[in-house]
Design a protein around this motif. Sequence first.
Motif, PDB file in Angstrom:
ATOM      1  N   GLY A  53       0.826  -1.208   0.000  1.00  0.00           N
ATOM      2  CA  GLY A  53       0.000   0.000   0.000  1.00  0.00           C
ATOM      3  C   GLY A  53       0.857   1.254   0.000  1.00  0.00           C
ATOM      4  N   LEU A  64       2.449   1.758  -3.426  1.00  0.00           N
ATOM      5  CA  LEU A  64       1.482   2.209  -4.433  1.00  0.00           C
ATOM      6  C   LEU A  64       1.123   3.679  -4.222  1.00  0.00           C
ATOM      7  N   GLN A  65       0.949   4.026  -2.944  1.00  0.00           N
ATOM      8  CA  GLN A  65       0.629   5.423  -2.633  1.00  0.00           C
ATOM      9  C   GLN A  65       1.772   6.326  -3.104  1.00  0.00           C
ATOM     10  N   CYS A  80      -7.222  -4.604  -6.484  1.00  0.00           N
ATOM     11  CA  CYS A  80      -7.147  -4.723  -5.015  1.00  0.00           C
ATOM     12  C   CYS A  80      -8.512  -5.143  -4.481  1.00  0.00           C
TER      13      CYS A  80
END
Lengths: 148, 301
Positions: free
Chosen positions: A40, A43-44, A135
Amino acid sequence: MKYWLAGAAVAVFAGAAWTVMAATPQETVDQRIAGMKGLGGNLQAAAKAVTPAEVQAKLGAAIAFAETIPTLFPKGTGIGDKGVTKTRALQEIWAKPAEFKAASDALVNALKAANAAAGDKAKLDAAFGEVRKSCGGCHTPFRGPEIE
Amino acid sequence: MSPLRWLLVLVLLGGAGILAWLMLPLRAAVDIPPGMSSEEPGMAERGAYLVRAAGCVSCHWDRKGRGKPFAGGRQLITPFGVFVAPNISGDTRSGIGAWSDEEFVRALIHGQGVHGEELYPVFPYTTYTRMTVEDALAIKAYLVSLAPVPAGNEGHDLSFPFSWRALLKGWKLLYFSGEPLPYDPNRSSTWNRGRYLVDALGHCGECHTPRGDFGQMDEKRYLQGNPHGPDGWKIPALVGPRSQLAEWSVEEIEEYLNSGAKPDFDSAQGPMAEVIEDSSKHLTEEDQNAIALYLKSLNRR
């Protein structure tokens, strides 16, 4: 040389299998949770990155992790399994292995497409949309409620 | 008579008084300004949007049982027993088609049914009470404008003593205060709109606020997260030390309300996925922005 390579490969696989086997079920779950959090974060960061090189660096790390996802769910590490106190992994994962594999492959493919689109803002945004979908495509059928 | 007998008489009279108070329906006075009516032109159109914002359909629709929207039938499992959401379609027998404006407002804002009975706070009148009377009437106008659906209302299956509806009068005395949301002139109109959407229509606190022993919202920990939310879900904090919203930007909150996408690429699931699907994604950009700004204002550290 060939034998040497094959031997090395066997040793690596055995080592990987051993680390999974050696961990207690809850340790496996904890590693999994930490890995997902890292995914996460990557990806952020990729979504906020400015240069294509930055985007690809973050996505590269994400792809490397995403490819290991099926190995992170050995049998006996879901909700209700012995020794597992905190997880959201539904038993559907092991009841529908083909669907689970397909859902995790979808993530890898979406990430690779995003990686290829780095540098093209419009394409990359669309590709990130597909990543998000993938996701949810796994979390909706295979992840249970967050409980305390 | 001896003093002991007098005491006995007093106790009996007091007990009978309390019992009578519990049993007798005492209808709350409803204040509808003159000239205001659910039959005014344009009310149903306004109501369509407000019904989205208030998220009515999520509970009043047995989606899994393939029921019709607003016809009720969804089971809500709580520590007090199983509640079954009633039919709020315009059907005159099983729905609200025959209700007067006054009766509808009394239900939404005062928590009382058509017979003057107290309603269980599983119906979030505890929050809707902050709604304006005009908005409540617009909601009624929309609901009765839809095709009526005849659907029997199943009774709740509650454990004793919660099954005894009369006790709700005591519960309301302790935990219910019907007050409209005041307008804060020191804040922007956007902030005030956001607060109205969060604290009145959207009834966010009904899930995001922890509850006490009798199911009442713990107002001191308003929106600070609820470990025992609907369907066993742990509901995250929107305010306070455990809230993650301080790290979210206004745009990220808007995006979440619109699509369920979180900044870390995760997505909304469970009850919040329903809220987004049925309610928040249908709101205007201005309203999503107002909610985001209001929530951010609660997370200044």
